[in-house]
Design an enzyme around this catalytic site. Sequence first.
Site, PDB file in Angstrom:
ATOM      1  N   GLN A 165      -1.453   2.340  10.068  1.00  0.00           N
ATOM      2  CA  GLN A 165       0.059   2.207   9.377  1.00  0.00           C
ATOM      3  C   GLN A 165       1.028   2.915  10.127  1.00  0.00           C
ATOM      4  O   GLN A 165       1.931   2.589   9.986  1.00  0.00           O
ATOM      5  CB  GLN A 165      -0.271   2.973   8.141  1.00  0.00           C
ATOM      6  CG  GLN A 165      -1.146   2.307   6.654  1.00  0.00           C
ATOM      7  CD  GLN A 165      -2.632   2.699   6.871  1.00  0.00           C
ATOM      8  OE1 GLN A 165      -3.258   2.734   8.006  1.00  0.00           O
ATOM      9  NE2 GLN A 165      -3.321   2.637   5.657  1.00  0.00           N
TER      10      GLN A 165
ATOM     11  N   ASP B  72      -2.255  10.903  -1.805  1.00  0.00           N
ATOM     12  CA  ASP B  72      -2.658  10.029  -2.551  1.00  0.00           C
ATOM     13  C   ASP B  72      -3.223  10.349  -4.104  1.00  0.00           C
ATOM     14  O   ASP B  72      -3.158   9.550  -5.172  1.00  0.00           O
ATOM     15  CB  ASP B  72      -3.881   8.915  -2.069  1.00  0.00           C
ATOM     16  CG  ASP B  72      -3.349   8.142  -1.075  1.00  0.00           C
ATOM     17  OD1 ASP B  72      -3.152   8.720   0.208  1.00  0.00           O
ATOM     18  OD2 ASP B  72      -2.904   7.114  -1.396  1.00  0.00           O
TER      19      ASP B  72
ATOM     20  N   ASN C 224      -5.811  12.227   1.166  1.00  0.00           N
ATOM     21  CA  ASN C 224      -4.703  11.409   1.820  1.00  0.00           C
ATOM     22  C   ASN C 224      -5.583  10.418   2.945  1.00  0.00           C
ATOM     23  O   ASN C 224      -6.589  10.773   2.915  1.00  0.00           O
ATOM     24  CB  ASN C 224      -3.885  12.417   2.629  1.00  0.00           C
ATOM     25  CG  ASN C 224      -2.444  11.578   2.932  1.00  0.00           C
ATOM     26  OD1 ASN C 224      -1.677  10.780   2.092  1.00  0.00           O
ATOM     27  ND2 ASN C 224      -2.180  11.877   4.249  1.00  0.00           N
ATOM     28  N   LYS C 225      -4.807  10.080   3.509  1.00  0.00           N
ATOM     29  CA  LYS C 225      -5.256   8.788   4.687  1.00  0.00           C
ATOM     30  C   LYS C 225      -6.231   9.776   5.438  1.00  0.00           C
ATOM     31  O   LYS C 225      -6.052  10.853   6.110  1.00  0.00           O
ATOM     32  CB  LYS C 225      -4.122   8.571   5.540  1.00  0.00           C
ATOM     33  CG  LYS C 225      -4.677   7.248   6.533  1.00  0.00           C
ATOM     34  CD  LYS C 225      -5.229   6.177   5.940  1.00  0.00           C
ATOM     35  CE  LYS C 225      -4.896   5.490   4.801  1.00  0.00           C
ATOM     36  NZ  LYS C 225      -5.905   4.783   4.069  1.00  0.00           N
TER      37      LYS C 225
ATOM     38  N   ARG D 135       0.908  -1.111   0.073  1.00  0.00           N
ATOM     39  CA  ARG D 135       0.121  -0.071  -0.048  1.00  0.00           C
ATOM     40  C   ARG D 135       0.981   1.156   0.020  1.00  0.00           C
ATOM     41  O   ARG D 135       2.117   1.188   0.023  1.00  0.00           O
ATOM     42  CB  ARG D 135      -1.092   0.033   1.263  1.00  0.00           C
ATOM     43  CG  ARG D 135      -0.670  -0.543   2.635  1.00  0.00           C
ATOM     44  CD  ARG D 135       0.573   0.100   3.073  1.00  0.00           C
ATOM     45  NE  ARG D 135       0.344   1.454   3.239  1.00  0.00           N
ATOM     46  CZ  ARG D 135       1.286   2.082   3.406  1.00  0.00           C
ATOM     47  NH1 ARG D 135       2.637   1.486   3.719  1.00  0.00           N
ATOM     48  NH2 ARG D 135       1.039   3.430   3.688  1.00  0.00           N
ATOM     49  N   GLY D 136       0.150   2.514  -0.153  1.00  0.00           N
ATOM     50  CA  GLY D 136       0.982   3.532  -0.303  1.00  0.00           C
ATOM     51  C   GLY D 136       1.135   3.918  -1.856  1.00  0.00           C
ATOM     52  O   GLY D 136       1.285   3.122  -2.726  1.00  0.00           O
ATOM     53  N   ALA D 137       0.536   5.263  -2.011  1.00  0.00           N
ATOM     54  CA  ALA D 137       0.385   5.659  -3.623  1.00  0.00           C
ATOM     55  C   ALA D 137       1.461   5.419  -4.530  1.00  0.00           C
ATOM     56  O   ALA D 137       1.163   4.512  -5.504  1.00  0.00           O
ATOM     57  CB  ALA D 137       0.131   7.223  -3.537  1.00  0.00           C
TER      58      ALA D 137
ATOM     59  N   ARG E 221      -7.697  -0.652  -6.622  1.00  0.00           N
ATOM     60  CA  ARG E 221      -7.898   0.527  -5.552  1.00  0.00           C
ATOM     61  C   ARG E 221      -8.152   1.922  -6.431  1.00  0.00           C
ATOM     62  O   ARG E 221      -7.483   1.963  -7.255  1.00  0.00           O
ATOM     63  CB  ARG E 221      -6.864   0.623  -4.494  1.00  0.00           C
ATOM     64  CG  ARG E 221      -6.611  -0.521  -3.461  1.00  0.00           C
ATOM     65  CD  ARG E 221      -5.886  -0.112  -2.515  1.00  0.00           C
ATOM     66  NE  ARG E 221      -6.222   0.699  -1.398  1.00  0.00           N
ATOM     67  CZ  ARG E 221      -5.448   1.238  -0.536  1.00  0.00           C
ATOM     68  NH1 ARG E 221      -4.275   1.181  -0.419  1.00  0.00           N
ATOM     69  NH2 ARG E 221      -6.139   2.097   0.516  1.00  0.00           N
TER      70      ARG E 221
HETATM   71  C1  LIG Z   1       3.584   7.888   0.167  1.00  0.00           C
HETATM   72  S1  LIG Z   1       1.773   7.892  -0.222  1.00  0.00           S
HETATM   73  C2  LIG Z   1       1.366   7.159   1.194  1.00  0.00           C
HETATM   74  C3  LIG Z   1      -0.017   7.405   1.197  1.00  0.00           C
HETATM   75  O1  LIG Z   1      -0.921   6.281   0.988  1.00  0.00           O
HETATM   76  C4  LIG Z   1      -1.675   5.866   2.443  1.00  0.00           C
HETATM   77  O2  LIG Z   1      -2.667   5.149   2.008  1.00  0.00           O
HETATM   78  P1  LIG Z   1      -2.933   3.576   2.017  1.00  0.00           P
HETATM   79  O3  LIG Z   1      -1.872   2.973   3.296  1.00  0.00           O
HETATM   80  O4  LIG Z   1      -4.320   3.359   2.418  1.00  0.00           O
HETATM   81  O5  LIG Z   1      -2.291   3.139   0.825  1.00  0.00           O
HETATM   82  C5  LIG Z   1      -1.788   6.979   2.940  1.00  0.00           C
HETATM   83  O6  LIG Z   1      -2.902   8.049   2.253  1.00  0.00           O
HETATM   84  C6  LIG Z   1      -0.365   7.715   2.598  1.00  0.00           C
HETATM   85  O7  LIG Z   1      -0.247   9.048   2.987  1.00  0.00           O
END
Ligand SMILES: CSC[C@H]1O[C@H](OP(=O)(O)O)[C@H](O)[C@@H]1O
Length: 351
Positions: A201, A242, A252-253, A49-51, A90
Amino acid sequence: MSKTSWSAICWRNVSLSLLDQRRLPAEEVWLELTSAQDVADAIRDMVVRGAPAIGITAAYGVVLGAINQKGQQKWYGMVVRDIEQLAASRPTAVNLFWALERMKTVLDNARDEASPPVAALIEEARLIHEEDCANNQRMSALALSTMQHMSGEDPFSVMTHCNTGALATGGHGTALGIIKAGASCGMIEHVHVNETRPWMQGARLTSWELSRENIPLSLNVESAAALIMSKGNVKWLIVGADRIAANGDVANKIGTYTLAIAARYHGVKVMVAAPLSSFDLTIQSGGDIPVEERAGEEIMYQGNTRIAPENINAFNPVFDITPAALIDVIVTEKGVIAQPTQDNIKNHVRV
Ligand SMILES: CSC[C@H]1O[C@H](OP(=O)(O)O)[C@H](O)[C@@H]1O
């Protein structure tokens, strides 16, 4: 894995290995994937996960799709279908679609060939991966000089949300990459890490990344964030993104919007760190960004323990939108956007 530069995404000749982020910090388990469907499932299930990491992983997923179509007459249509499945994994991180678009261009250039352009696709996926690492390093350098200019010489504390480190990118990290760089040069003396419910996270991943590098941190529930900011030693809230709309609104999260409001109230500056591949100028404002909602069960359990009654409704959006007006700076690999607006975003992002 070395403590400073490493990736949770590893291309191994004809297969892809992912560090299963659902098992961290207790276990470091690597999964091997051999098909585009495997990769789409891994993104949907948040193995990765992570953009930026999602985009890089999907790019390798296209390579796997092409490898599996070698010698097949209708390879092009099958790999295009793989791309569609990856795109459906996603909805919010625009990096996913940006990376898939780059891979599709390589595919289209070989459309009339007898077999898929596997070598060219591997090269493009590796380029996307390596560029992300280089972008993160440039982002950190730009952000540190910005913070030194705006916050002076004395060491200070920062707060971060979710995970934006090596686990969320191709390596090093966006917001967490800046924080690591700031800690290593003595600018940042302490990191407040929001646990980031429901997927944790912050507690599971950011704490793991920072503690491996012996960077001073304290973990807190998000509900304590405003109290921490009110104490006055947090100078910056540093987060990732994101998707960034044309007017500078940031997806964002979930919880980022709340934190930005508290930050503005307490004079904490808000920095968003994101590569250019996180911008989506086809979307005018944050209200038009698709926000992923996940299953309600994700907030009704802590581990395997149910913490809410059966048969109740739940609302589980996993991103929110922070208006540009609450953001002090956006840092990309290209530079720093102060007080983001439609105009300075457009000037910054254009090629
Ligand atoms: C470096 S961007 C990471 C970004 O992604 C996270 O979401 P997820 O863990 O659900 O993929 C979160 O929004 C972070 O800021």
